[in-house]
Design an enzyme around this catalytic site. Sequence first.
Site, mmCIF file in Angstrom:
data_model
loop_
_atom_site.group_PDB
_atom_site.id
_atom_site.type_symbol
_atom_site.label_atom_id
_atom_site.label_comp_id
_atom_site.label_asym_id
_atom_site.label_seq_id
_atom_site.Cartn_x
_atom_site.Cartn_y
_atom_site.Cartn_z
ATOM 1 N N GLU A 22 73.100 44.493 51.634
ATOM 2 C CA GLU A 22 72.458 45.797 51.565
ATOM 3 C C GLU A 22 72.677 46.668 52.805
ATOM 4 O O GLU A 22 72.721 46.162 53.925
ATOM 5 C CB GLU A 22 70.952 45.586 51.362
ATOM 6 C CG GLU A 22 70.179 46.852 51.040
ATOM 7 C CD GLU A 22 68.871 46.522 50.364
ATOM 8 O OE1 GLU A 22 68.862 46.479 49.115
ATOM 9 O OE2 GLU A 22 67.870 46.296 51.067
ATOM 10 N N LYS A 44 70.751 49.410 54.775
ATOM 11 C CA LYS A 44 69.375 49.912 54.897
ATOM 12 C C LYS A 44 69.116 50.347 56.332
ATOM 13 O O LYS A 44 69.184 49.533 57.251
ATOM 14 C CB LYS A 44 68.398 48.794 54.474
ATOM 15 C CG LYS A 44 66.942 49.134 54.642
ATOM 16 C CD LYS A 44 66.039 48.188 53.864
ATOM 17 C CE LYS A 44 66.003 46.787 54.415
ATOM 18 N NZ LYS A 44 64.985 45.953 53.763
ATOM 19 N N LYS A 74 69.840 51.210 45.011
ATOM 20 C CA LYS A 74 68.499 50.674 45.279
ATOM 21 C C LYS A 74 67.563 51.855 45.522
ATOM 22 O O LYS A 74 67.688 52.577 46.510
ATOM 23 C CB LYS A 74 68.573 49.764 46.512
ATOM 24 C CG LYS A 74 67.287 49.039 46.840
ATOM 25 C CD LYS A 74 67.302 47.632 46.270
ATOM 26 C CE LYS A 74 66.115 46.816 46.741
ATOM 27 N NZ LYS A 74 66.283 46.312 48.092
ATOM 28 N N GLU A 114 63.334 43.798 38.814
ATOM 29 C CA GLU A 114 62.661 43.155 39.937
ATOM 30 C C GLU A 114 61.210 42.818 39.604
ATOM 31 O O GLU A 114 60.456 43.664 39.127
ATOM 32 C CB GLU A 114 62.698 44.075 41.161
ATOM 33 C CG GLU A 114 62.011 43.466 42.378
ATOM 34 C CD GLU A 114 62.130 44.359 43.606
ATOM 35 O OE1 GLU A 114 63.261 44.563 44.058
ATOM 36 O OE2 GLU A 114 61.097 44.839 44.088
ATOM 37 N N ASN A 126 61.430 39.357 44.098
ATOM 38 C CA ASN A 126 61.293 39.867 45.454
ATOM 39 C C ASN A 126 60.348 38.963 46.230
ATOM 40 O O ASN A 126 59.178 38.825 45.885
ATOM 41 C CB ASN A 126 60.761 41.309 45.433
ATOM 42 C CG ASN A 126 60.963 42.014 46.760
ATOM 43 O OD1 ASN A 126 61.138 41.365 47.802
ATOM 44 N ND2 ASN A 126 60.955 43.326 46.742
ATOM 45 N N GLU A 142 65.503 38.008 46.395
ATOM 46 C CA GLU A 142 65.577 39.202 47.234
ATOM 47 C C GLU A 142 64.611 39.121 48.414
ATOM 48 O O GLU A 142 63.466 38.729 48.242
ATOM 49 C CB GLU A 142 65.202 40.448 46.427
ATOM 50 C CG GLU A 142 65.918 40.644 45.111
ATOM 51 C CD GLU A 142 65.317 41.805 44.336
ATOM 52 O OE1 GLU A 142 64.872 42.782 44.955
ATOM 53 O OE2 GLU A 142 65.269 41.726 43.114
ATOM 54 N N SER A 143 65.073 39.534 49.566
ATOM 55 C CA SER A 143 64.250 39.705 50.777
ATOM 56 C C SER A 143 63.935 38.404 51.508
ATOM 57 O O SER A 143 63.705 37.357 50.897
ATOM 58 C CB SER A 143 62.922 40.402 50.473
ATOM 59 O OG SER A 143 63.117 41.656 49.889
#
Length: 263
Positions: free
Chosen positions: A56, A58, A119, A168, A189, A219-220
Site C-alpha cells: 500500500e 499511504k 482504497k 472488508e 481488517n 489486512e493491517s
Amino acid sequence: MNNILEQIVAFKKQEVAKIKQEVSLEKLVKSPAFKRTPLSLATAITEKGSTGIIAEYKRQSPSKGIINDTSTIQEVTQGYLDANVAAQSILTDTRYFGGTMVDLMTARTINTVRPILRKDFVVDAFQIVEAKAIGADAVLLIAACLTKEELKNYGKLATDLGLSVLYEIHSKEELDKISDVDGKIIGINNRNLKTFKVDLEHSIALAAEIPDTCIKISESGISDPKIITGLKEFGFEGFLIGENFMKTDNPGLACKQFIDQLR
C-alpha cells in the site's frame, strides 16, 4: 460522532455529493482508462509463484498522523513492482489519509502489470464508476459502513464493470451482511476501525467463519514475514501491508527485503 469511521463516512458522503455536482457519470465513462480491461485481483493473489502481498501507498492515517510525506508515488510504485508484489493498494482519501485520485492515475502509468486497488470509503455507486475511470482494477467495500443491500448492489456494479471487489470485515455480523459469499475476496481488517487497535488473534478466529471457497486477505498490523507464515496456516492467501513499508525511507526496498524473507 462516537468513532472515527462515522466521521470519515459522514464527510465522505458530503464530499461525493459535491463531486457528483461537478463531474457527470457520462464524463467518467468517456475517460480513456474506462476502456481498459481491469486485471484480476483474485488471479494475482492465487496464481503460482504469487507473493500474495498487496503493498500500500499511504501518506498518513487518523491513528498515526504523518507516516511518509517524502516518498513519491512514482518511486514507491516502481519499488513495489521491483519487489514483485501481487498487487498495489493506493489510498485516494484526501482529508484523513492524504491521498488523491491523481496518485492512482500516476501509479497506473508506471504499473501496467499488477492490479491496483483503489482504497477509499465507498458510500456511493458513483465512486465505483469513478474508480474504473481513474484506472483502478479493484475497489474496497467496507461492511462496517454499508448496509447489506448496498454491499450487494455496489458489489454487482463493480463486477459488471469488470472490477474486482475486496469486501472488508471485522466481525461475524459484518460477514453475514455479504450476500452469496462463496468465491468472493474477503479481507479481515486486523485493525478495529472504531478504536484503531490491532488484534491478529481476532482475525485468525474470524477466518474460520469464512468458507474455503473465498480468498482470504489479512489486512493491517503485519510487520514481520513470520506473521505471514503463521497466517497462511489459517487459509490466508493475501496480505495487505502499508504502514510497515511506508514508515521507512525507502518503502520499495523495505517491501523487497520483506518479500525476500518469505522465500
